[in-house]
Design an enzyme around this catalytic site. Structure first.
Site: not given
Length: 282
Positions: A182, A238
């Protein structure tokens, strides 16, 4: 108080649970099944534990900006804690069964509200059961208490503007807690845009755990974060401000005193079309 406690410590203090002096908080949750945590709690949990929900209790309402899990209003959080039998003097132990990701969110929230007597249970619920300690399906509403947060806004939180103002500057020490794929922009299963904030470094949060799901020792965590400057401000993000929290806890265990959370994280960053985005390795 320690940020992390062992199962034997909790077991020794079970008799104090539920009386306002000591509270066990079940934080189990699943991002792909919003009722899974509640069902798990109703099946079995630590004796005298109360249940708290990431979406309903540990997050506010999502809007155009702020990310998928913005902070709850601190007065609302205080009311929830009081309803669960927790006041300002209660020692709180948070646990989940997801490596500490959701328990660490509660730990960070309480710390940021000025409540220092809070820790995460090492190994979570599965480790507790593996050791053969008592569990139960019984639950009884605790006696309500009054919780007054010392702060009404989160201490140690930063915004997109805070991060943006430091882009390209050498003092920016920015950690991305998501999986490396990611971070690199190779895949993005949740948010609409892939990649990372320019200048960020990839430290996948699950790598603070051993292969058996326990937290690594402070020495091993210092090795893990050895390329960072412990004396410098460290900002962690995050996808939405949840899985960054175990990295913050790990950094604290490793001796980093100045660690902050970008609460909105990636889901907030990409809500501003003009914010720069990077892909691939730095």
């Amino acid at each position: 108080m320690k940020h992390l406690v062992e199962a034997d410590y909790v077991n020794e203090r079970l008799s104090l649970a539920g009386n306002g002096e000591f509270a066990l908080v079940d934080c189990r949750f699943a991002l792909n099944d919003l009722e899974a945590g509640r069902r798990a709690y109703e099946t079995d949990h630590l004796p005298q534990a109360v249940f708290i929900d990431l979406d309903r209790d540990l997050s506010g309402d999502a809007g155009e900006h702020g990310g998928r899990h913005p902070l709850p209003a601190f007065r609302q959080l205080a009311a929830t804690l009081g309803r669960l039998g927790i006041d300002n003097n209660t020692e709180v132990i948070a646990y989940d069964d997801q490596g500490g990701m959701f328990a660490a969110r509660l730990w960070w929230l309480l710390q940021s509200a000025g409540h220092d007597r809070v820790a995460v249970l090492n190994g979570g619920y599965s480790h507790w059961k593996k050791l053969g300690y008592e569990t139960t399906s019984r639950s009884a509403p605790p006696a309500p208490r009054i919780y007054e947060p010392i702060f009404l806004s989160a201490q140690g939180a930063v915004t997109a503007e805070d991060v943006k103002s430091k882009l390209g500057q050498p003092e920016l020490q920015l950690i991305d807690s998501r999986e490396e794929r990611r971070f690199l922009g190779l895949e993005e299963p949740i948010d609409q845009v892939s990649g990372h904030i320019p200048g960020a470094r990839s430290f996948f949060w699950k790598e603070v755990l051993t292969s058996d799901g326990l937290w690594k020792s402070p020495d091993r965590l210092r090795e893990r974060f050895g390329s960072l400057d412990a004396g410098q401000e460290t900002i962690v993000y995050c996808g939405s401000g949840v899985s960054a929290c175990p990295n913050i806890l790990a950094l604290k265990l490793a001796g980093f005193p100045n660690v902050k959370l970008y609460v909105g994280s990636w889901s907030d960053w990409i809500s501003y079309p003009d914010n720069p985005i990077a892909q691939g390795k730095a």
